[in-house]
Design a protein around this motif. Sequence first.
Motif, PDB file in Angstrom:
ATOM      1  N   GLY A 129     -22.425  27.138 -41.016  1.00 20.19           N
ATOM      2  CA  GLY A 129     -22.608  26.669 -41.376  1.00 20.19           C
ATOM      3  C   GLY A 129     -23.536  25.414 -41.033  1.00 20.19           C
ATOM      4  O   GLY A 129     -23.628  24.285 -41.518  1.00 20.19           O
ATOM      5  N   LEU A 130     -22.626  25.148 -39.590  1.00 24.52           N
ATOM      6  CA  LEU A 130     -23.197  24.112 -38.911  1.00 24.52           C
ATOM      7  C   LEU A 130     -24.240  23.847 -38.694  1.00 24.52           C
ATOM      8  O   LEU A 130     -25.312  23.062 -38.781  1.00 24.52           O
ATOM      9  N   LYS A 131     -25.239  25.370 -38.549  1.00 25.04           N
ATOM     10  CA  LYS A 131     -26.269  25.610 -37.975  1.00 25.04           C
ATOM     11  C   LYS A 131     -27.350  25.191 -39.016  1.00 25.04           C
ATOM     12  O   LYS A 131     -28.179  24.876 -39.058  1.00 25.04           O
ATOM     13  N   ILE A 132     -27.183  25.322 -40.797  1.00 26.51           N
ATOM     14  CA  ILE A 132     -27.312  25.429 -41.805  1.00 26.51           C
ATOM     15  C   ILE A 132     -27.373  23.975 -41.729  1.00 26.51           C
ATOM     16  O   ILE A 132     -28.623  23.171 -41.998  1.00 26.51           O
ATOM     17  N   LEU A 133     -26.381  23.100 -42.140  1.00 23.93           N
ATOM     18  CA  LEU A 133     -26.186  21.882 -41.907  1.00 23.93           C
ATOM     19  C   LEU A 133     -26.697  20.801 -41.414  1.00 23.93           C
ATOM     20  O   LEU A 133     -28.706  20.043 -41.447  1.00 23.93           O
ATOM     21  N   LYS A 134     -26.759  21.212 -39.627  1.00 21.43           N
ATOM     22  CA  LYS A 134     -28.383  20.515 -39.138  1.00 21.43           C
ATOM     23  C   LYS A 134     -29.519  20.547 -39.435  1.00 21.43           C
ATOM     24  O   LYS A 134     -30.778  19.417 -39.235  1.00 21.43           O
ATOM     25  N   THR A 135     -29.599  21.803 -39.531  1.00 20.42           N
ATOM     26  CA  THR A 135     -31.457  22.089 -39.741  1.00 20.42           C
ATOM     27  C   THR A 135     -31.616  21.742 -41.480  1.00 20.42           C
ATOM     28  O   THR A 135     -32.611  20.897 -41.641  1.00 20.42           O
ATOM     29  N   ALA A 136     -30.933  20.983 -42.303  1.00 21.17           N
ATOM     30  CA  ALA A 136     -30.665  20.178 -43.734  1.00 21.17           C
ATOM     31  C   ALA A 136     -31.073  19.175 -43.091  1.00 21.17           C
ATOM     32  O   ALA A 136     -31.858  18.017 -43.917  1.00 21.17           O
ATOM     33  N   VAL A 137     -30.548  18.413 -42.201  1.00 17.02           N
ATOM     34  CA  VAL A 137     -30.245  17.131 -42.354  1.00 17.02           C
ATOM     35  C   VAL A 137     -31.477  16.266 -41.482  1.00 17.02           C
ATOM     36  O   VAL A 137     -32.542  15.398 -41.624  1.00 17.02           O
ATOM     37  N   TYR A 138     -32.064  17.651 -41.031  1.00 17.18           N
ATOM     38  CA  TYR A 138     -33.345  17.290 -39.892  1.00 17.18           C
ATOM     39  C   TYR A 138     -34.632  17.615 -40.347  1.00 17.18           C
ATOM     40  O   TYR A 138     -35.397  16.674 -40.376  1.00 17.18           O
ATOM     41  N   SER A 139     -34.228  18.603 -41.508  1.00 14.64           N
ATOM     42  CA  SER A 139     -35.805  18.338 -42.362  1.00 14.64           C
ATOM     43  C   SER A 139     -35.754  17.337 -43.449  1.00 14.64           C
ATOM     44  O   SER A 139     -36.737  17.677 -43.628  1.00 14.64           O
TER      45      SER A 139
ATOM     46  N   GLY B 116     -20.044  35.647 -47.623  1.00 10.26           N
ATOM     47  CA  GLY B 116     -19.801  36.442 -46.090  1.00 10.26           C
ATOM     48  C   GLY B 116     -18.838  36.403 -45.871  1.00 10.26           C
ATOM     49  O   GLY B 116     -18.036  36.275 -46.636  1.00 10.26           O
ATOM     50  N   CYS B 117     -17.996  36.491 -44.973  1.00  7.53           N
ATOM     51  CA  CYS B 117     -17.252  37.108 -44.289  1.00  7.53           C
ATOM     52  C   CYS B 117     -15.689  35.005 -44.663  1.00  7.53           C
ATOM     53  O   CYS B 117     -16.057  34.188 -44.675  1.00  7.53           O
ATOM     54  N   ALA B 118     -14.841  35.531 -44.508  1.00  9.32           N
ATOM     55  CA  ALA B 118     -13.736  34.663 -44.599  1.00  9.32           C
ATOM     56  C   ALA B 118     -14.132  33.579 -44.014  1.00  9.32           C
ATOM     57  O   ALA B 118     -14.089  31.805 -43.995  1.00  9.32           O
TER      58      ALA B 118
ATOM     59  N   LYS C  88     -30.841  26.972 -46.112  1.00 10.31           N
ATOM     60  CA  LYS C  88     -30.738  28.653 -46.148  1.00 10.31           C
ATOM     61  C   LYS C  88     -30.380  29.026 -44.778  1.00 10.31           C
ATOM     62  O   LYS C  88     -31.781  29.252 -44.498  1.00 10.31           O
ATOM     63  N   ASP C  89     -29.647  30.071 -44.552  1.00 10.58           N
ATOM     64  CA  ASP C  89     -30.049  30.644 -43.827  1.00 10.58           C
ATOM     65  C   ASP C  89     -29.002  32.176 -43.327  1.00 10.58           C
ATOM     66  O   ASP C  89     -27.895  32.248 -44.254  1.00 10.58           O
ATOM     67  N   TYR C  90     -29.475  32.969 -42.669  1.00 13.75           N
ATOM     68  CA  TYR C  90     -27.710  33.914 -42.550  1.00 13.75           C
ATOM     69  C   TYR C  90     -27.636  34.818 -40.837  1.00 13.75           C
ATOM     70  O   TYR C  90     -28.295  33.595 -40.122  1.00 13.75           O
ATOM     71  N   ASN C  91     -26.524  34.698 -41.304  1.00 14.53           N
ATOM     72  CA  ASN C  91     -26.457  35.765 -39.071  1.00 14.53           C
ATOM     73  C   ASN C  91     -26.837  37.396 -39.501  1.00 14.53           C
ATOM     74  O   ASN C  91     -26.449  38.110 -39.877  1.00 14.53           O
ATOM     75  N   PRO C  92     -27.421  37.303 -38.719  1.00 21.10           N
ATOM     76  CA  PRO C  92     -28.420  38.001 -38.487  1.00 21.10           C
ATOM     77  C   PRO C  92     -27.900  39.346 -38.221  1.00 21.10           C
ATOM     78  O   PRO C  92     -28.141  41.060 -38.406  1.00 21.10           O
ATOM     79  N   ALA C  93     -26.748  39.229 -37.315  1.00 19.74           N
ATOM     80  CA  ALA C  93     -25.340  40.283 -37.498  1.00 19.74           C
ATOM     81  C   ALA C  93     -24.809  40.923 -37.930  1.00 19.74           C
ATOM     82  O   ALA C  93     -24.313  42.444 -37.868  1.00 19.74           O
ATOM     83  N   CYS C  94     -24.763  40.130 -39.568  1.00 22.66           N
ATOM     84  CA  CYS C  94     -24.158  40.988 -40.099  1.00 22.66           C
ATOM     85  C   CYS C  94     -24.994  40.300 -41.906  1.00 22.66           C
ATOM     86  O   CYS C  94     -24.549  41.341 -42.476  1.00 22.66           O
ATOM     87  N   GLY C  95     -25.585  39.649 -41.570  1.00 24.72           N
ATOM     88  CA  GLY C  95     -26.565  39.565 -42.984  1.00 24.72           C
ATOM     89  C   GLY C  95     -26.584  38.936 -44.119  1.00 24.72           C
ATOM     90  O   GLY C  95     -26.396  38.841 -44.967  1.00 24.72           O
ATOM     91  N   ASP C  96     -24.867  38.538 -43.595  1.00 27.06           N
ATOM     92  CA  ASP C  96     -24.147  36.991 -44.935  1.00 27.06           C
ATOM     93  C   ASP C  96     -25.176  36.033 -44.808  1.00 27.06           C
ATOM     94  O   ASP C  96     -25.235  35.525 -44.078  1.00 27.06           O
ATOM     95  N   VAL C  97     -25.123  35.028 -45.834  1.00 25.98           N
ATOM     96  CA  VAL C  97     -26.304  33.948 -46.165  1.00 25.98           C
ATOM     97  C   VAL C  97     -25.399  33.009 -46.814  1.00 25.98           C
ATOM     98  O   VAL C  97     -24.252  33.163 -47.781  1.00 25.98           O
ATOM     99  N   VAL C  98     -25.423  31.920 -46.309  1.00 30.61           N
ATOM    100  CA  VAL C  98     -25.227  30.283 -46.962  1.00 30.61           C
ATOM    101  C   VAL C  98     -26.357  29.973 -47.415  1.00 30.61           C
ATOM    102  O   VAL C  98     -27.648  29.074 -46.842  1.00 30.61           O
ATOM    103  N   GLU C  99     -25.664  29.120 -48.446  1.00 25.00           N
ATOM    104  CA  GLU C  99     -26.824  27.982 -48.477  1.00 25.00           C
ATOM    105  C   GLU C  99     -26.159  26.656 -48.756  1.00 25.00           C
ATOM    106  O   GLU C  99     -25.285  26.903 -48.977  1.00 25.00           O
ATOM    107  N   ILE C 100     -27.207  25.610 -48.354  1.00 22.53           N
ATOM    108  CA  ILE C 100     -26.373  24.320 -48.363  1.00 22.53           C
ATOM    109  C   ILE C 100     -27.778  22.748 -48.945  1.00 22.53           C
ATOM    110  O   ILE C 100     -28.325  23.108 -49.152  1.00 22.53           O
ATOM    111  N   GLN C 101     -26.864  22.653 -50.396  1.00 17.57           N
ATOM    112  CA  GLN C 101     -27.048  21.164 -50.981  1.00 17.57           C
ATOM    113  C   GLN C 101     -27.352  20.543 -50.782  1.00 17.57           C
ATOM    114  O   GLN C 101     -25.729  20.212 -50.315  1.00 17.57           O
ATOM    115  N   ILE C 102     -27.691  19.115 -50.374  1.00 17.55           N
ATOM    116  CA  ILE C 102     -27.136  18.160 -49.843  1.00 17.55           C
ATOM    117  C   ILE C 102     -28.367  16.758 -51.175  1.00 17.55           C
ATOM    118  O   ILE C 102     -29.291  17.043 -51.249  1.00 17.55           O
TER     119      ILE C 102
END
Length: 121
Positions: free
Chosen positions: A106-116, A56-58, A26-40
């Motif tokens: 999303g890509l940032k969160i996905l990569k974090t997920a895969v690396y972890s 988040g935004c569109a 899970k991570d967020y965009n500090p500029a706006c606070g939008d949050v995304v969580e990815i489960q794999i």
Amino acid sequence: YKETILEHYNHPANSGVVKSPDVISKDYNPACGDVVEIQIKFEKKKIKEIKFQGQGCAISLSSVDILIDSVKNKSVDDVKNLSNENFLKKLGIELSPLRLKCALLGLKILKTAVYSHLGSK
Ligand code: FES
């Protein structure tokens, strides 16, 4: 926005949760606070199931949905090799620097997920 962006935003096929996921990132965009969580859920070194939830935004949410479409059943190496540039090309829209952060969240969160996941083995 391109129509596909709005279509993915309004009808995100990949939104939801994975049953007993191997990784939640899970991570967020500090500029706006939008949050995304990815489960794999992985099988061997492939992404077997993947879903997201978020606010988040569109651009950010449709980008995650499009991203997930493109990595389903792919290997962890495919994800590691997916560059920001290639993903943005896939999205095919012109973005301001601020909006780039939305599109790449999303890509940032996905990569974090895969690396972890790799790190936990
Ligand atoms: Fe927050 Fe786009 S405005 S992620």
